[in-house]
Design a protein around this motif. Structure first.
Motif, PDB file in Angstrom:
ATOM      1  N   SER A 593      10.726  73.830   0.884  1.00  0.00           N
ATOM      2  CA  SER A 593       9.944  73.638  -0.344  1.00  0.00           C
ATOM      3  C   SER A 593       9.431  72.207  -0.444  1.00  0.00           C
ATOM      4  CB  SER A 593      10.799  73.980  -1.571  1.00  0.00           C
ATOM      5  OG  SER A 593      11.142  75.342  -1.584  1.00  0.00           O
ATOM      6  N   LYS A 594      10.287  71.235  -0.119  1.00  0.00           N
ATOM      7  CA  LYS A 594       9.871  69.830  -0.176  1.00  0.00           C
ATOM      8  C   LYS A 594       8.781  69.548   0.854  1.00  0.00           C
ATOM      9  CE  LYS A 594      14.264  67.896  -1.815  1.00  0.00           C
ATOM     10  NZ  LYS A 594      15.408  67.026  -1.459  1.00  0.00           N
ATOM     11  N   ALA A 595       8.976  70.057   2.079  1.00  0.00           N
ATOM     12  CA  ALA A 595       7.992  69.814   3.133  1.00  0.00           C
ATOM     13  C   ALA A 595       6.672  70.524   2.826  1.00  0.00           C
ATOM     14  CB  ALA A 595       8.546  70.272   4.483  1.00  0.00           C
ATOM     15  N   THR A 596       6.755  71.719   2.251  1.00  0.00           N
ATOM     16  CA  THR A 596       5.539  72.466   1.896  1.00  0.00           C
ATOM     17  C   THR A 596       4.743  71.718   0.839  1.00  0.00           C
ATOM     18  OG1 THR A 596       6.606  74.577   2.422  1.00  0.00           O
ATOM     19  CG2 THR A 596       4.666  74.647   0.999  1.00  0.00           C
ATOM     20  N   LYS A 597       5.438  71.172  -0.165  1.00  0.00           N
ATOM     21  CA  LYS A 597       4.757  70.391  -1.206  1.00  0.00           C
ATOM     22  C   LYS A 597       4.116  69.145  -0.606  1.00  0.00           C
ATOM     23  CE  LYS A 597       5.361  67.993  -5.605  1.00  0.00           C
ATOM     24  NZ  LYS A 597       4.611  66.810  -5.114  1.00  0.00           N
ATOM     25  N   ALA A 598       4.858  68.470   0.275  1.00  0.00           N
ATOM     26  CA  ALA A 598       4.328  67.262   0.911  1.00  0.00           C
ATOM     27  C   ALA A 598       3.096  67.593   1.753  1.00  0.00           C
ATOM     28  CB  ALA A 598       5.407  66.608   1.770  1.00  0.00           C
ATOM     29  N   ARG A 599       3.119  68.736   2.439  1.00  0.00           N
ATOM     30  CA  ARG A 599       1.959  69.145   3.236  1.00  0.00           C
ATOM     31  C   ARG A 599       0.750  69.394   2.341  1.00  0.00           C
ATOM     32  NH1 ARG A 599       2.585  74.578   6.605  1.00  0.00           N
ATOM     33  NH2 ARG A 599       2.761  75.359   4.475  1.00  0.00           N
ATOM     34  N   ALA A 600       0.978  70.088   1.215  1.00  0.00           N
ATOM     35  CA  ALA A 600      -0.118  70.363   0.288  1.00  0.00           C
ATOM     36  C   ALA A 600      -0.688  69.064  -0.291  1.00  0.00           C
ATOM     37  CB  ALA A 600       0.373  71.274  -0.838  1.00  0.00           C
ATOM     38  N   ASP A 601       0.194  68.122  -0.626  1.00  0.00           N
ATOM     39  CA  ASP A 601      -0.260  66.837  -1.157  1.00  0.00           C
ATOM     40  C   ASP A 601      -1.093  66.087  -0.113  1.00  0.00           C
ATOM     41  OD1 ASP A 601       1.058  67.382  -3.492  1.00  0.00           O
ATOM     42  OD2 ASP A 601       2.798  66.111  -3.055  1.00  0.00           O
ATOM     43  N   ALA A 602      -0.631  66.125   1.140  1.00  0.00           N
ATOM     44  CA  ALA A 602      -1.363  65.435   2.212  1.00  0.00           C
ATOM     45  C   ALA A 602      -2.734  66.073   2.437  1.00  0.00           C
ATOM     46  CB  ALA A 602      -0.543  65.459   3.504  1.00  0.00           C
ATOM     47  N   GLU A 603      -2.791  67.399   2.403  1.00  0.00           N
ATOM     48  CA  GLU A 603      -4.071  68.093   2.566  1.00  0.00           C
ATOM     49  C   GLU A 603      -5.027  67.745   1.435  1.00  0.00           C
ATOM     50  OE1 GLU A 603      -2.772  72.118   2.780  1.00  0.00           O
ATOM     51  OE2 GLU A 603      -2.466  72.082   4.966  1.00  0.00           O
ATOM     52  N   ALA A 604      -4.479  67.660   0.201  1.00  0.00           N
ATOM     53  CA  ALA A 604      -5.316  67.330  -0.954  1.00  0.00           C
ATOM     54  C   ALA A 604      -5.908  65.928  -0.828  1.00  0.00           C
ATOM     55  CB  ALA A 604      -4.510  67.441  -2.244  1.00  0.00           C
ATOM     56  N   MET A 605      -5.184  65.022  -0.145  1.00  0.00           N
ATOM     57  CA  MET A 605      -5.667  63.657   0.046  1.00  0.00           C
ATOM     58  C   MET A 605      -6.494  63.508   1.313  1.00  0.00           C
ATOM     59  SD  MET A 605      -2.400  61.317  -1.185  1.00  0.00           S
ATOM     60  CE  MET A 605      -1.219  62.109  -0.067  1.00  0.00           C
ATOM     61  N   GLY A 606      -6.662  64.607   2.059  1.00  0.00           N
ATOM     62  CA  GLY A 606      -7.449  64.556   3.280  1.00  0.00           C
ATOM     63  C   GLY A 606      -6.744  63.904   4.452  1.00  0.00           C
ATOM     64  N   LYS A 607      -5.413  63.791   4.391  1.00  0.00           N
ATOM     65  CA  LYS A 607      -4.637  63.158   5.463  1.00  0.00           C
ATOM     66  C   LYS A 607      -4.128  64.248   6.412  1.00  0.00           C
ATOM     67  CE  LYS A 607      -3.219  59.226   2.609  1.00  0.00           C
ATOM     68  NZ  LYS A 607      -2.080  58.425   2.070  1.00  0.00           N
TER      69      LYS A 607
END
Length: 690
Positions: A593-607
């Motif tokens: 869950s933590k890694a999935t959220k971090a992935r979504a946040d990174a995608e939202a920032m274009g990283k």
């Protein structure tokens, strides 16, 4: 519950009686579950919560079948229910919840009382609004079951309370007298906040004791652990005597000081006039429960601590508790994150002669205790971020799939309530050419053609997961014409094939699908079944912060007959165990869950590089779960067989089973070491911002 009835294969209605606990042979005071006490940032007025309760009751009545999951394959009619909720909001407004969009629901900054009222159908049955705080008692429809006491300051949140100068540390005689009962004093909230990083949380674990119990427990603490006694305790109030002790030492027992955060509270009720409500100072209030609400009962309360052995020894010294189950580092290792856990509990001597008695029993107390072995992972971060404390509260219900379906449906219809941890679909089942070949007894080449056809039709995805909503007709049409029509059964069963390997035809497809749709975990010990699920965090102020959560379980105890007498055997408290197969799943799911959220946040920032990094973490944790599951099943089977052998006095068989268990634990440790290295390598090559 239908799942329970099918599992037991019993047509007769269960009748039960609750036997009195036998006297403790050790001379220790007998304790049973009473209540948990939460401290939170703020609470609404009682009148507003009662308006919400009335709205919820009206909603269930007016919406009818649209609001009820019972008998529906996929739960309630969410669209129709949402329409009815909005229609009702136009008439009575939106007390407590405000106007909410279900699609924007998040676990943080939620009102925990609202979550229990909406998500679980529980109600406020007690209140204390005196002095600087207000307190509500929330229970399920059975008042003898769970009792959640929630307190907040009238003006200040927990962070502000912890930062202000107050009377903590002053001699008892110089402290200002509180207007409310002492256990609701703002000074306690301030103390908890100061030692728990200003956070909300589960502050007190409350136990009921019989006459004389408070004095006996106090004497044990005074003799063996005097540092843990809360100043000025025990106290006598109208209706009860109350003893409070600090739960943990800051470090090793006796050598370190008490940790002034979490408290154990022992309540000896002396009033029998029917007015007493959990704690002195609480007034009973009327509550109406709607028909979708489920009764719930205390099952176990879990702590994250610095010294697991120290807490175990303290509970043994003062309450006579003894270890029941140990989970070693291999069982609970998620990548680099490793912990150890022990379930400790009492020996109440309670005889349970029916399913209702097993459900409702509150005399058997279980307290699982976790400590971290590595400097990564949930337990380590919890201890580092907020300190020792209660990780989660587990409650027992009669029909878990129905309770979870209800909570999910109500959240989607109202925009309020509870959500649950996501479990990788591979936990339940998948479909590969190899698995289809084995299940259907066909050659591998044919199985590869069939699976390829299902992939082309969008029925099986790239992760080998079968579409949860695929119709039989669509699956049949997608298969090549030479496929046996019976092959469709194997395709559809692949949605829950791992569960089917455990339970076979003891439960039906509808129950299997309710389990999968609602992310419920399943385990078996012998002929006993355990179903469990974990909520997302509650009492969480901001996304990403560590916070406690709730667990709900259903124990389906098998009916056994004594070979010597021919009479039914008494059921064992805690039948079904504590989910050894699922313990690892819980911790892996938290990390996923933590890694999935971090992935979504990174995608939202274009990283993209950062998103790919977290995506690899998700894949690694999921792979560890898939590889560990069959080993965990073997360990669970060996543990069950070992216990049965010891019970019948077969030492040789017990030794063989113990060796099998040890073999499985070694295999699990090997898997753990493999993925620990994999995660270490991944972290060492992490991109900037990880």
């Amino acid at each position: 519950a239908r799942a329970g009835a099918q599992w037991r294969r019993a047509a007769r209605a269960a009748t039960a009686r609750r036997a009195c606990a036998m006297p403790s042979a050790s001379g220790m005071a007998a304790v049973s579950f009473s209540h948990v006490h939460m401290y939170c940032d703020s609470l609404k007025e009682l009148e507003e919560y009662k308006q919400l309760e009335q709205k919820l009751n009206s909603f269930v009545e007016k919406a009818g079948p649209a609001a009820r999951a019972s008998g529906s394959r996929q739960g309630a009619d969410v669209a129709e229910g949402r329409s009815k909720w909005l229609e009702l909001s136009g008439t009575v407004g939106n007390p407590v919840t405000g106007e909410k969009d279900p699609s924007k629901w998040t676990p943080s900054r939620q009102d925990v009382v609202e979550q229990m009222l909406v998500g679980l159908g529980w109600r406020i049955t007690g209140v204390c609004q005196k002095g600087d705080t207000r307190t509500f008692v929330i229970t399920s429809k059975d008042p003898s079951g769970v009792k959640f006491v929630v307190t907040a300051h009238n003006k200040l949140d927990m962070q502000a309370l912890g930062e202000r100068p107050d009377a903590e540390g002053q001699p008892e005689a110089k402290r200002p007298k509180a207007e409310a009962a002492d256990h609701f004093s703002a000074a306690h909230l301030a103390r908890f906040s100061r030692h728990r990083a200003g956070r909300e949380g589960v502050a007190v674990l409350g136990f009921a004791v019989a006459e004389g119990g408070v004095a006996r427990i106090r004497d044990k603490y005074a003799e063996l652990h005097p540092k843990l006694l809360v100043e000025g305790t025990p106290r006598e109030h109208p209706g009860a005597k109350i003893l409070e002790v600090y739960a943990y030492y800051k470090g090793e027992k006796r050598a370190s000081d008490a940790d002034p955060g979490t408290v154990l509270r022992f309540v000896e009720q002396v009033s029998s006039d029917g007015t007493f409500c959990v704690l002195p100072g609480v007034d009973k209030v009327d509550a109406a429960f709607e028909q979708t609400s489920h009764a719930a009962y205390c099952d176990h309360w879990v702590s994250n601590v610095v010294s697991r052995e120290g807490f175990l020894d303290t509970l043994n010294d003062t309450l006579g508790f003894s270890p029941k189950v140990d989970f070693n580092a291999g069982v609970v290792a998620a990548g680099e994150a490793q912990i150890e856990s022990t379930v400790i509990g009492n020996e109440p001597g309670t005889k349970l002669d029916g399913f209702q008695a097993a459900l409702q029993d509150q005399s058997q107390v279980y307290l699982p205790i976790n400590n971290a072995l590595s400097e990564v992972g949930h337990v380590h971060l919890y201890l580092k971020e907020i300190g020792q404390g209660v990780q989660h509260i587990a409650s027992r219900v009669a029909d878990l799939p129905a309770l979870v379906q209800r909570a999910n449906d109500f959240r989607k219809m109202t925009g309020a309530g509870l959500s649950f941890l996501s479990i990788p679909r591979s936990y339940y089942g998948s479909l590969t050419a190899k698995s289809l070949s084995k299940a259907a007894d066909i050659d591998l080449e044919a199985a590869e053609r069939y699976v390829a056809a299902l992939r082309d039709a969008g029925i099986v995805d790239k992760s080998d997961i079968v579409d949860l909503d695929v119709a039989r007709e669509k699956a049949q049409a997608a298969l090549p014409k030479d496929a046996d029509p019976a092959l469709v059964d194997h395709v559809l069963r692949a949605r829950y094939s791992n569960l089917y390997a455990l339970l076979r035809d003891h439960i039906g497809e509808e129950t299997y699908m309710r389990i999968v749709r609602n992310n419920i975990l399943v385990d078996v010990q012998g002929e006993d079944l355990l179903m469990q699920i974990f909520t997302n965090t509650v009492l969480q102020r901001a996304p990403g912060e560590e916070a406690p959560f709730l667990e709900f379980i259903q124990r389906v105890c098998s009916e056994k007959t004594d070979d010597r007498t021919g009479q039914p055997k008494a059921m064992k408290p805690g039948c079904g165990g504590f989910g050894i197969r699922n313990f690892l799943t819980l911790f892996l799911s938290i990390e996923v869950s933590k890694a999935t959220k971090a992935r979504a946040d990174a995608e939202a920032m274009g990283k993209q590089a950062l998103a790919a990094y977290y995506g690899k973490m998700v894949e690694a944790f999921t792979s560890q779960l898939d590889e560990s599951n069959p080993v965990l099943t073997a360990i669970s089977d060996a543990m069950t067989a070992e216990g049965e052998a010891l019970e019948r006095g077969d030492a040789a068989a017990a030794a063989r089973c113990s060796a099998e268990k040890a073999k499985g634990q070694e295999a699990l440790q090997t898997i753990s070491t493999k993925f620990k290295g994999m995660m270490r390598d991944l972290r060492q090559g992490a991109p900037a911002g990880a």
